[in-house]
Each structure stands twice: as C-alpha cells, then as structure tokens.
Enzyme design. Structure first.
Site, PDB file in Angstrom:
ATOM      1  N   ASP A 389       4.462  -3.954   0.285  1.00  0.00           N
ATOM      2  CA  ASP A 389       4.515  -2.012  -0.103  1.00  0.00           C
ATOM      3  C   ASP A 389       4.517  -1.879   1.392  1.00  0.00           C
ATOM      4  O   ASP A 389       3.616  -2.971   2.518  1.00  0.00           O
ATOM      5  CB  ASP A 389       3.361  -1.283  -0.073  1.00  0.00           C
ATOM      6  CG  ASP A 389       3.425  -0.158  -0.310  1.00  0.00           C
ATOM      7  OD1 ASP A 389       4.445   0.171  -1.336  1.00  0.00           O
ATOM      8  OD2 ASP A 389       2.932   0.294   0.446  1.00  0.00           O
ATOM      9  N   GLU A 433       8.954   2.341  -1.490  1.00  0.00           N
ATOM     10  CA  GLU A 433       8.523   1.198  -0.534  1.00  0.00           C
ATOM     11  C   GLU A 433       8.183  -0.038  -1.008  1.00  0.00           C
ATOM     12  O   GLU A 433       7.739  -0.249   0.062  1.00  0.00           O
ATOM     13  CB  GLU A 433       8.568   2.276   0.518  1.00  0.00           C
ATOM     14  CG  GLU A 433       6.589   2.405   0.483  1.00  0.00           C
ATOM     15  CD  GLU A 433       6.656   3.754  -0.569  1.00  0.00           C
ATOM     16  OE1 GLU A 433       4.712   4.197  -0.541  1.00  0.00           O
ATOM     17  OE2 GLU A 433       6.994   4.043  -1.034  1.00  0.00           O
TER      18      GLU A 433
END
Length: 545
Positions: A389, A433
């Site tokens: 992430d 993301e």
C-alpha cells in the site's frame, strides 16, 4: 472511427498466404534480379581486384628496375672512389702529386655523368684536392660522412644523408670512402657527390601517370628525391610516413595502397631497398588513374543492368497488379477477420490488465491466485503473497492533485513490476493504491526479501511526496506464506486476508516498512491475530491510509 490496420503484419501475412501466385512471381523476380546483380557485382569486383593486382606487379617491377639503376649509379661512383683511395694510399698523402691528382679527379667528373664532384679531405677535415676549377678553402670535419669515417674503420663505401654543397650550393648525395695511413690510422676521406636532381634524368623516363610519383629516401628516414622534383622536400623527415613504417615491418620490398601525407593522393606504392646500400626507392600510381578505365566500363555495365532490371520489374509489376486485382475481395475479407481478431486480443488484454498502471488487474490476480493455490497443493511448495500500500496516498492526492496521483501509481507499479526477478511472479493492482505481489514457490524468508527489495525500489524511484516524512513516496508491505495440501479446499483469499492484516500492522508500526509472519511477536495471542484480520478486511482503513 476504427483505426486503419491495413498495415498490420498479421493482416499482411494472412493476405500473403492467400496469394501464392503473387509471392511466387515476386520471389522468382527477386531471386533472378539478385542473381543478376550478384554476378555483375562479382565480375566488376573481380575486374577491379585484377586491375589493382596487375598494377601492383607493374609497380613492383618498376621499383626493382629503379633500385637496380640506383645501385648501378652508386657502384659507378664507388669504383671511381676506390681508384682514388688506392692511388693516394699507395703514393701516400705527402708524396702524391696533387696537381696530377686534381687533373685525374676533373677527368673522372667530366667522363662519369653520375658524378657532380670529387674531393679529398685530410684527417683534420681540410680540403686537400678537389675536382673544382677554382678550389675553395674550407673544412668539412662537421659533415656526417666525415664523422662516420673518423670513428669507423670500415673500408667499404658509405652513402650519407643529403646535404647542400658548400662549393656549388646545390643538394647532393655524398658517397665516400675512408683513407688510412700505413699504420691503419685515419688519414682522411675521399668524397664523390651526386646531384640530387640527377635522379630526375633517370626517373622521368618511367611513366607513372599524371599523379604518380617516385620517391628515393635514406633508410635513416630522410627524403632524398621525390618526383616531380621539389627542392623544398629534400632532407625532410619521413620516419612518420606510411612507406617508412612498411619498410620497418618488411625491410626488403613491399606493396600497399597508401594515402600520401604530402599531397593527400591515394596511390598504390611499391618499394624496394637497395642491395648493399642504405637507400629505398618507391614508385606509385594514383588509385583514381589505375581504376579510371575500370570505372568507365563498370558504369556502362551498371547502366545496362539498370535498364534490364527496369524492364523486368515493369513486366513483373503488370503481372502482379492483375493478380492483386483478382484477389482484392479476398484480401478485404482477410483484413476484416484480422481486425476482428486484433480487437479480440485487445479486449482480452484490457480484461486482464489494469488500464491505469498497465500491470495485471484484480480479476487476473484472483484467477492466478486460484491456479497457484492448486499448483502449490499438488507440489507441496509454499505460496507467498505481498500486499503493498502506498503510504499517505490521500495526502499525496490532496497535495499534488489526482492527475499527479495517477502518475504516481503508474511509477510505483512500474517499480514493483521491474523489481520482480522471475517470470512466474506477478504484480497486480488490487484496488486504489493497494497492490498484490504473488510469489509462487517462495518461502517466508524469500518473500520477505522480495518485499524489502520492492520497498527499496519504490524509494529509489524518488517520487516527491512532501507530506511523507522521508520526502518521497514510500510503501508499506505485509508478507504472508501458506502451504496447501492436495485437494485442500481452503479458500486462497485467506492468504490475502492474512497479508492484509500484516500490511495494517506495518502501517501501525510507522509505515515504510515490511511486516511478515516471522515478525509477529511470540507473545501475540490468537485473539490479537483475529483482530488484525478483522481490521484488514477489504475496504479497511489500511488501504486508504
């Protein structure tokens, strides 16, 4: 509007398969033209090489003739010197009738065309007797040939470097012998001189063409004569010239194509060292002149070849054009089918790859996760997953905007993809993301090493991120490894949940780091782990922090 794909190689190949007649005609024409061009080219090249070889033989024979002529000139002068030495040493310098000797020297100079002058010097270098009408007084002890004889007892002839005569002011080539006293001590030098421009009378008889040349040099690297004669070139240093370099490699004779450093003309040179004398003669013909007739005949042949090829190509084109008109409908059908196939391939690509980043999308990841879980169950090898992430990505979007955010995700995806070392490893965009890295046949330690490598690779990409403490974009990663048995019905998404939970822990512990099963504290309870899994469910804060 649909893009024009008429130039697609796949379409072209399909079309070609449907037109064997066209391909046959083109293949036959090309083969015949290549064969014809190859034959003409080979014949022209062979003629060129033969022309150069014949000229090399001519120049080598000319160099031999010039060397023989030059050797004869030196031997004639040496014979005169030997007679004078014998006469002086027999009568002695004191008892010699100098007037008779002077007359003898004058007679020799007048009867031997090679001679420019004869001189006798004493042991101190003073002029004793000369062939001059009006002798001048002087001292030649500084000359190279005098110094040579004073320190060398060699009684053979010595050919010195070219010098400008003190009596006449012209360039001369000195040929000398040593005089000895009865006790063998040095008594002086007998010198015979040859005018440098005398060689013009010899070399101008040889035809070297308008741009050809003849060169005479001393093997100590000094130029004596160059045809056409230029007095300014006499005694120039030629040790850096190509001919002298060739002579050093092959001291007797040789032939080579050389570009002259004097006038820049490329010539075919042949050189030969004199037999018994320190002189080298070289003769050359200009390459352009050698190949002038060859170029003329080759140009005519090439023009005729072009006419033949034009006629052949014109006839073949008419035939091919008729075949192409007949096959036009079939080509259109093939093209349409190829376009459809291309569209299908593009749709398949879009179905399996993320539009923004270009790497695998979640659909392809989940499919391969099932495949690799089954394969791991059969092989008994571990299956690892790294959930990644981007740290503070919301702040990145707030700071730089969503367009920059998209570019950031593209760069992160590229860093992850390019850092994987095996073709079986897969980098996929899981959502937002968050990225997933599937690592088949990878144990916990290896998976953690890969995750660390990915983290460092993203940092090295140096994507600016003012809202992130390191100042650049970083990632956090959770690493999980599982083993599956044959026929195991365990849901492989459990691997995602565990890796996601570890990713959450990596973010809790400070971001820009990797958290794996091995990092879990041995005192952690099962309840803690369950809590981590719950917090790491899809849509949890870990994906958006």
């Amino acid at each position: 509007m649909r893009p024009d794909r008429s130039s697609d190689p796949h379409i072209s190949s399909l079309t070609a398969k449907k037109r064997p007649a066209v391909r046959y005609v083109i293949a036959v024409l090309v083969s015949f033209c290549m064969l014809l061009i190859g034959f003409v080219t080979w014949d022209a090249w062979h003629s060129r090489q033969q022309r150069l070889a014949d000229t090399a033989t001519v120049t080598a024979n000319m160099a031999l003739a010039l060397a023989t002529q030059g050797e004869g000139t030196i031997r004639v002068v040496d014979s005169v010197l030997a007679g004078v030495v014998e006469r002086i040493e027999h009568d002695g310098m004191v008892g010699t009738d100098r007037e008779r000797l002077r007359l003898h020297l004058r007679n020799m100079v007048s009867s031997v065309e090679e001679l420019h002058g004869l001189f006798v010097y004493g042991a101190d270098g003073s002029w004793v007797v000369t062939s001059l009408e009006q002798p001048i007084r002087g001292n030649n002890s500084d000359r190279e040939y005098f110094r040579y004889h004073r320190v060398n007892k060699d009684r053979s002839v010595h050919v010195g470097l070219p010098v400008r005569s003190r009596s006449s002011g012209v360039w001369i080539l000195p040929v000398s012998r040593r005089l000895d006293n009865p006790d063998g001590s040095f008594a002086g030098v007998v010198l015979g001189t040859i005018r440098v421009d005398y060689f013009s009378s010899i070399y101008e008889r040889f035809d070297t063409g308008a741009s050809g040349t003849i060169v005479l040099m001393h093997d100590q690297g000094r130029l004596i004569y160059r045809h056409p004669f230029d007095e300014k070139l006499v005694d120039n240093d030629v040790t850096k010239g190509t001919i002298y370099a060739l002579y050093k490699r092959s001291p007797t004779a040789g032939t080579a194509m050389i570009r002259s450093y004097i006038d820049g003309v490329e010539r075919l040179y042949s050189y030969r060292h004199f037999d018994g004398f320190p002189l080298i003669v070289a003769t050359a013909q200009a390459k352009d002149e050698i190949l002038a007739k060859w170029w003329q005949s080759t140009s005519i042949l090439a023009a005729a070849l072009l006419v033949v090829l034009a006629l052949l190509c014109g006839g073949a084109w008419r035939l091919v054009r008729q075949i192409m008109i007949r096959d036009r409908l079939e080509q259109e059908l093939v093209s349409a089918r190829a376009v459809l196939q291309q569209d299908n391939r593009e749709l398949a690509h879009l179905a399996d790859n993320d539009v923004l980043t270009g790497i695998a999308n979640r659909r392809r990841f989940e499919h391969l996760l099932q495949v690799e879980k089954s394969r791991a169950g059969r092989s008994g090898k571990p299956l690892s997953l790294v959930m990644v992430d981007v740290d503070y990505f919301k702040k990145y979007n707030d700071t730089y905007g969503h367009v920059a955010g998209d570019e950031c995700l593209r760069q992160v995806a590229a860093a992850l993809r390019d850092s994987l070392g095996r073709p079986t490893d897969l980098a996929a965009r899981y959502g937002g993301e968050e990225f997933a890295i599937l690592l088949p046949d990878t144990d916990p330690r290896g998976a953690r090493n890969v995750a660390e490598h990915l983290r460092i690779a993203v940092m090295r990409a140096a994507i600016p991120h003012a809202a992130n403490p390191p100042g650049v974009v970083t990632i956090s990663a959770g690493v999980c490894t599982m083993r599956f048995a044959t026929g195991d019905d365990t849901d492989p998404t459990l691997l995602v949940e565990r890796a996601d939970a570890l990713l959450y822990r990596a973010k809790q512990s400070g971001r820009n780091r990797v958290r794996s099963d091995e990092d879990e504290d041995s005192s952690d309870t099962g309840m803690d782990r369950d809590r981590d899994k719950k917090n790491a469910q899809p849509g949890s804060a870990a994906r958006h922090a």
